[in-house]
Design a protein around this motif. Structure first.
Motif, PDB file in Angstrom:
ATOM      1  N   SER A 135       0.807  -1.220   0.000  1.00 49.55           N
ATOM      2  CA  SER A 135       0.000   0.000   0.000  1.00 49.55           C
ATOM      3  C   SER A 135       0.841   1.271   0.000  1.00 49.55           C
ATOM      4  CB  SER A 135      -0.943   0.009   1.209  1.00 49.55           C
ATOM      5  OG  SER A 135      -0.198  -0.045   2.423  1.00 49.55           O
ATOM      6  N   ASN A 136       2.114   1.140   0.430  1.00 49.29           N
ATOM      7  CA  ASN A 136       2.992   2.314   0.448  1.00 49.29           C
ATOM      8  C   ASN A 136       3.741   2.509  -0.872  1.00 49.29           C
ATOM      9  OD1 ASN A 136       4.819   0.221   0.554  1.00 49.29           O
ATOM     10  ND2 ASN A 136       5.854   0.898   2.426  1.00 49.29           N
ATOM     11  N   GLY A 137       3.425   1.700  -1.893  1.00 44.36           N
ATOM     12  CA  GLY A 137       4.058   1.845  -3.194  1.00 44.36           C
ATOM     13  C   GLY A 137       5.374   1.099  -3.325  1.00 44.36           C
ATOM     14  N   LYS A 161       3.247   6.469  -4.805  1.00 40.36           N
ATOM     15  CA  LYS A 161       2.888   6.677  -3.407  1.00 40.36           C
ATOM     16  C   LYS A 161       1.968   5.593  -2.858  1.00 40.36           C
ATOM     17  CE  LYS A 161       3.424  11.706  -3.538  1.00 40.36           C
ATOM     18  NZ  LYS A 161       2.787  13.028  -3.268  1.00 40.36           N
ATOM     19  N   ASN A 162       1.438   4.774  -3.760  1.00 39.84           N
ATOM     20  CA  ASN A 162       0.518   3.731  -3.330  1.00 39.84           C
ATOM     21  C   ASN A 162       0.513   2.606  -4.352  1.00 39.84           C
ATOM     22  OD1 ASN A 162      -1.365   4.551  -5.477  1.00 39.84           O
ATOM     23  ND2 ASN A 162      -1.786   6.321  -4.167  1.00 39.84           N
TER      24      ASN A 162
END
Length: 350
Positions: A82-84, A151-152
């Protein structure tokens, strides 16, 4: 037995810079085929994707086979976080600390490539302090920081990156003035280069071999089954050329050709080992005999597959195996000399 050491080093450098983690070796095999064609050595591509080259000898009834593998350690995308960042699953036997901080390359299904860096999930000492240093370096705690503005997970997917994409490690090939070769993937692209050096020597000297000899460039050794098939009928001796392991309690160093007496699969054929030792001594080749406690080769894989051959294992001494590896050009030369002495020998063990 004057091998071209420059050719061997240059060939290794070329091979090392072609990404080829186990399971994704098509491009490096294309290079292998092109070089065999240039050397005028006939070959076939197997269904598994390996390349089998053949040099006809005076005696075609009993044959020899030498193998080295061109597949390397690597990874696959296990999860898009989820944080890329990317969670990995490792290909081959190594731990996270061996690749921490390494630059890497992510290859997508459509052929695009992105660079990145493999870091721990708690890399910053200014945020995690001792918590980060105590963290285990496992696949669970490592991630890829992609060199793209993401970013994701949706940003990553928009690049075309998906689960199952191959990740390869930057080899960082360096040849020092003192003769050391520092690089990832000396295991086993150095041995592939040595076998090509022997083939080049045979071509340039127009040397006739006493026995038909096959060169199998395998592509799944790091996952256990590279050279366990496509062994031509008539093969009675099978010699794997792979790295010699260096560490505490080992006799192998970075300058010798290492002759393996036993690894995790058991002893190698005693008669063939004695023959290799005798050849090394007769030709003034610096060698060491060693036992590799956590190791298996394509030769042992062939025996497990049921092939009726005698098997042996030799290779240049490589420090820090499956990590930031290093050897010396003397080890490459000594291994090449023993390979030539072996394939030119009129003596068979069986």
């Amino acid at each position: 037995m004057n091998l071209s050491l420059n050719y061997i080093v240059e060939t290794f450098s070329t091979l090392a810079n072609i990404p080829s983690p186990s399971g994704n070796t098509t491009k490096v095999m294309e290079w292998v085929e092109q070089e065999l064609t240039r050397l005028d050595v006939p070959f076939v591509r197997t269904n598994k994707g390996a390349v089998l080259a053949t040099v006809r000898g005076t005696n075609d009834e009993k044959q020899r086979l030498l193998t080295a593998h061109v597949d390397t350690l690597g990874a696959m995308v296990k999860e898009i976080k989820s944080n890329g960042r990317l969670k990995l699953t490792f290909i081959g036997g190594f731990t996270g600390h061996a690749v921490e901080g390494e630059y890497c390359r992510i290859e997508t299904m459509n052929g695009q490539a992105y660079t990145g860096t493999i870091v721990s999930t708690k890399a910053s000492v200014h945020v995690y302090s001792s918590e980060g240093t105590k963290q285990e370096r496992t696949a669970e705690n490592m991630e890829v920081r992609i060199d793209a503005k993401v970013k994701n997970a949706d940003d990553v997917k928009a690049l075309g990156i998906s689960v199952g994409d191959f990740v390869s490690f930057d080899p960082r090939v360096t040849v020092t003035d003192s003769g050391f070769v520092k690089s990832r993937h000396l295991d086993d692209k150095a041995s592939v280069a040595i076998l090509f050096g022997a083939l080049k020597h045979l071509k340039e000297t127009n040397t006739q071999l006493p026995y038909t000899t096959h060169i199998l460039i395998s592509n799944n050794e790091e996952i256990g089954y590279g050279g366990n098939s496509s062994i031509p009928e008539g093969t009675v001796e099978y010699l794997a050329v792979d790295m010699g392991a260096i560490g505490t309690g080992q006799t192998t160093d970075e300058y010798c050709v290492s002759i393996c007496a036993k690894d995790s699969t058991g002893p190698y054929h005693y008669g063939l080992r004695k023959h290799l030792v005798n050849l090394a001594e007769a030709n003034d080749i610096y060698y060491q005999v060693d036992i590799y406690p956590f190791y298996g080769s394509d030769a042992s894989a062939a025996l497990r597959a049921g092939y009726d051959v005698v098997h042996g294992l030799i290779g240049p001494g490589v420090d820090a195996s499956h990590s930031h590896e290093r050897t010396h050009q003397e080890a490459l030369e000594n291994t090449g000399k023993l390979v030539l002495a072996y394939i030119l020998s009129p003596e068979l063990v069986v």
